[in-house]
Enzyme design. Structure first.
Site, short mmCIF file in Angstrom:
data_model
loop_
_atom_site.label_atom_id
_atom_site.label_comp_id
_atom_site.label_asym_id
_atom_site.label_seq_id
_atom_site.Cartn_x
_atom_site.Cartn_y
_atom_site.Cartn_z
N SER A 207 105.45 -20.70 1.63
CA SER A 207 105.49 -21.30 2.96
C SER A 207 104.98 -22.73 2.98
O SER A 207 104.02 -23.07 2.27
CB SER A 207 104.62 -20.45 3.90
OG SER A 207 104.35 -21.17 5.09
N GLU B 145 103.17 -23.76 5.16
CA GLU B 145 101.77 -23.68 5.61
C GLU B 145 100.82 -23.96 4.46
O GLU B 145 99.65 -24.31 4.68
CB GLU B 145 101.46 -22.28 6.17
CG GLU B 145 101.74 -22.10 7.64
CD GLU B 145 100.74 -22.83 8.53
OE1 GLU B 145 99.54 -22.56 8.44
OE2 GLU B 145 101.17 -23.67 9.32
N TYR C 235 96.11 -17.30 6.54
CA TYR C 235 97.50 -17.06 6.14
C TYR C 235 97.94 -18.06 5.06
O TYR C 235 98.50 -17.68 4.03
CB TYR C 235 98.42 -17.18 7.37
CG TYR C 235 99.90 -17.23 7.05
CD1 TYR C 235 100.63 -16.08 6.82
CD2 TYR C 235 100.57 -18.46 6.97
CE1 TYR C 235 101.98 -16.13 6.50
CE2 TYR C 235 101.91 -18.52 6.65
CZ TYR C 235 102.61 -17.35 6.42
OH TYR C 235 103.95 -17.41 6.11
P1 NAP Z 1 108.53 -11.51 10.24
O1 NAP Z 1 109.68 -11.54 11.18
O2 NAP Z 1 107.14 -11.48 10.78
O3 NAP Z 1 108.72 -10.24 9.26
C1 NAP Z 1 107.69 -9.81 8.41
C2 NAP Z 1 108.11 -8.53 7.73
O4 NAP Z 1 107.05 -8.09 6.84
C3 NAP Z 1 108.37 -7.37 8.68
O5 NAP Z 1 109.52 -6.68 8.25
C4 NAP Z 1 107.13 -6.51 8.49
O6 NAP Z 1 107.36 -5.14 8.77
C5 NAP Z 1 106.88 -6.70 7.01
N1 NAP Z 1 105.53 -6.27 6.60
C6 NAP Z 1 104.36 -6.68 7.11
N2 NAP Z 1 103.34 -6.07 6.50
C7 NAP Z 1 103.89 -5.24 5.55
C8 NAP Z 1 103.35 -4.31 4.58
N3 NAP Z 1 102.03 -4.11 4.46
N4 NAP Z 1 104.20 -3.63 3.78
C9 NAP Z 1 105.53 -3.82 3.89
N5 NAP Z 1 106.10 -4.67 4.78
C10 NAP Z 1 105.28 -5.38 5.60
O7 NAP Z 1 108.59 -12.75 9.24
P2 NAP Z 1 109.85 -13.70 8.86
O8 NAP Z 1 109.86 -14.86 9.78
O9 NAP Z 1 111.06 -12.89 8.66
O10 NAP Z 1 109.35 -14.27 7.46
C11 NAP Z 1 109.69 -13.61 6.23
C12 NAP Z 1 108.73 -14.09 5.15
O11 NAP Z 1 108.84 -15.49 4.98
C13 NAP Z 1 107.25 -13.82 5.42
O12 NAP Z 1 106.62 -13.57 4.17
C14 NAP Z 1 106.76 -15.13 6.00
O13 NAP Z 1 105.37 -15.26 5.80
C15 NAP Z 1 107.56 -16.12 5.18
N6 NAP Z 1 107.85 -17.40 5.79
C16 NAP Z 1 108.42 -17.46 7.02
C17 NAP Z 1 108.75 -18.69 7.56
C18 NAP Z 1 109.39 -18.81 8.92
O14 NAP Z 1 109.38 -19.93 9.47
N7 NAP Z 1 109.99 -17.75 9.45
C19 NAP Z 1 108.50 -19.87 6.83
C20 NAP Z 1 107.93 -19.77 5.56
C21 NAP Z 1 107.62 -18.52 5.04
P3 NAP Z 1 107.07 -4.46 10.22
O15 NAP Z 1 108.40 -4.52 10.94
O16 NAP Z 1 106.67 -3.08 9.85
O17 NAP Z 1 106.00 -5.27 10.90
N1 GDD Z 2 102.71 -19.55 18.35
C1 GDD Z 2 102.40 -20.54 19.18
N2 GDD Z 2 102.19 -20.26 20.50
N3 GDD Z 2 102.32 -21.81 18.70
C2 GDD Z 2 102.03 -22.80 19.57
C3 GDD Z 2 101.81 -22.56 20.92
C4 GDD Z 2 101.87 -21.22 21.42
O1 GDD Z 2 101.67 -20.94 22.60
N4 GDD Z 2 101.56 -23.76 21.53
C5 GDD Z 2 101.62 -24.70 20.57
N5 GDD Z 2 101.90 -24.12 19.38
C6 GDD Z 2 101.99 -24.83 18.09
C7 GDD Z 2 101.07 -24.23 17.01
O2 GDD Z 2 99.72 -24.68 17.21
C8 GDD Z 2 101.72 -24.76 15.75
O3 GDD Z 2 101.25 -26.05 15.46
C9 GDD Z 2 103.22 -24.86 16.13
O4 GDD Z 2 103.29 -24.68 17.56
C10 GDD Z 2 104.11 -23.82 15.46
O5 GDD Z 2 103.53 -22.53 15.65
P1 GDD Z 2 104.31 -21.17 15.26
O6 GDD Z 2 105.66 -21.16 15.85
O7 GDD Z 2 103.38 -20.05 15.57
O8 GDD Z 2 104.55 -21.34 13.68
P2 GDD Z 2 103.59 -21.81 12.49
O9 GDD Z 2 104.02 -23.19 12.09
O10 GDD Z 2 102.16 -21.59 12.80
O11 GDD Z 2 103.97 -20.77 11.34
C11 GDD Z 2 105.33 -20.40 11.10
O12 GDD Z 2 105.88 -21.25 10.12
C12 GDD Z 2 105.26 -21.15 8.82
C13 GDD Z 2 105.97 -22.17 7.90
O13 GDD Z 2 105.44 -23.44 8.12
C14 GDD Z 2 105.34 -18.93 10.66
O14 GDD Z 2 106.68 -18.48 10.60
C15 GDD Z 2 104.71 -18.75 9.28
O15 GDD Z 2 104.91 -17.39 8.85
C16 GDD Z 2 105.42 -19.71 8.32
O16 GDD Z 2 104.90 -19.58 7.02
#
Ligand code: NAP
Ligand code: GDD
Length: 324
Positions: free
Chosen positions: A123, A125, A147
């Protein structure tokens, strides 16, 4: 026929990746942790085309059994506790799922068949308080949340298994990616859901935290294509996947409310309780390596992404109103 096993198949990315792999003719299996309620909101349309196996990233023997049963050619590790604020509430559990869970699954692969190609969901992050702009594969990590710290461990243990055991293990360092299947607590979906509800008279105000945060946002459907491309290469590697464009949360609000003819300033209020103990102020990725090596380019722009999400939420909220 190639077989893929996906952890996190019930999540946003898992469901998009399953769609992509089925289109490519794969046999697709997914790992789901046991729950007393239905978790198939995002994969309901796929249930008769995929295999579901119960296992948990907390339990290595359950992972060994599933990998042995499925015998995948490719394993995509997307399962994680992925909501950043929750990682301050449950820092130890976040480390168990998101950090040590990766060691458990890598070790299960090593035991069953080290030739399985492995993808780790790293990520942006991990860059946290960024050391360079834009961020590339060589930018040092400075995570700012439990995280982010867990993801940095997961990233390095994947690199270490690749180097220690000659495994085909790759990390995609993905920047934020969204879409209509995004969880409603993440800021993009929180905004587009609120826009639809406000437009249709179901909500008045939207409370947000830091409006100045800058993110490099893309579309999840584009980003899962990059995951697949990484596992098709002769050699494993680590790749930044990003749009190369940056916007503030404020700009996201302007665009989303503007899409339905509303003025965001009439509806958005800030709530300091939503500020994070330590913020990632700004992320901007440089995906040149992925473009040059994988031939990956995103197809959906930020503007198209926001419109797509608002339109999908309008359809859903209208349906909910009709059913009420
Ligand atoms: P998401 O919608 O929150 O999905 C997370 C998945 O992980 C869900 O299917 C959840 O299952 C499963 N999970 C959680 N704990 C588990 C455990 N103990 N054992 C098995 N499965 C488990 O996340 P996403 O946005 O699809 O992201 C997919 C991956 O990419 C994650 O690793 C996330 O950290 C990473 N990532 C996401 C982003 C982004 O912007 N979306 C960016 C960079 C990296 P349940 O349905 O049971 O909760
Ligand atoms: N969630 C949330 N809710 N975020 C807010 C809000 C609010 O009400 N108001 C402002 N924000 C700002 C957060 O402080 C952050 O800076 C930004 O919006 C994005 O927040 P999120 O959408 O929660 O995503 P994230 O950047 O913290 O994390 C996501 O992206 C990562 C990759 O950079 C997640 O998908 C992580 O799992 C992923 O790794």
């Amino acid at each position: 026929m190639r077989t893929a096993l996906i952890t996190g198949i019930t999540g946003q990315d898992g469901s998009h990746l399953a769609d992509l792999l089925l289109d490519k003719g794969y046999r697709v299996a997914g790992i789901v942790r046991r729950s007393s309620v239905d978790q198939s909101e995002r994969i309901g349309h796929l249930l008769n085309r995929i295999e579901i196996h119960q296992a948990d990233l907390l339990d290595e023997s359950s992972l060994v059994k599933v990998i042995d049963r499925v015998r995948p050619h490719e394993l995509y590790n997307l399962g994680a506790m992925s909501f950043v604020p929750a990682s301050w509430e449950q820092p130890v559990l976040t480390g168990e799922f998101t950090a040590l869970g990766v060691t458990r699954i890598l070790d299960a692969v090593r035991i069953i068949d080290p030739n399985i190609r492995f993808y780790q969901a790293s990520s942006s992050e991990m860059f946290g308080r960024v050391r360079q702009v834009p961020q590339t594969e060589t930018t040092p990590f400075y995570p700012r949340s439990p995280y982010g710290v867990a993801k940095a461990y997961a990233h390095w243990i994947t690199v270490n298994y690749r180097e220690s055991y000659d495994m085909h293990a790759s990390c995609g360092i993905l920047f934020n990616h969204e879409g209509p299947r995004r969880g409603r607590e993440f800021v993009s979906r929180k905004i587009t859901d609120a826009v639809a509800r406000i437009k249709l008279g179901k909500q008045q105000k939207l409370e947000l935290g830091n409006l100045d945060a800058r993110r490099d946002w893309g579309y999840a459907g584009d980003y899962v294509r990059a995951m697949w491309l990484m596992l098709q290469q002769d050699t494993p590697g680590d790749y930044v996947i990003a749009s190369g464009r940056q916007h503030t949360v404020r700009e996201l609000c302007e665009l989303a409310f503007g899409h339905v003819g509303l003025d965001w300033q009439q509806h958005v209020v800030t709530n300091t309780n939503l500020l994070r103990p330590a913020e990632v102020d700004s992320l901007l990725g440089d995906a040149s390596l992925a473009r040059e090596t994988l031939g990956w380019v995103p197809e959906v722009s930020f503007e198209q992404l926001v419109s797509m999400m608002v339109d999908a939420d309008l359809v859903r909220v209208r349906r909910e109103i009709a059913q009420a």
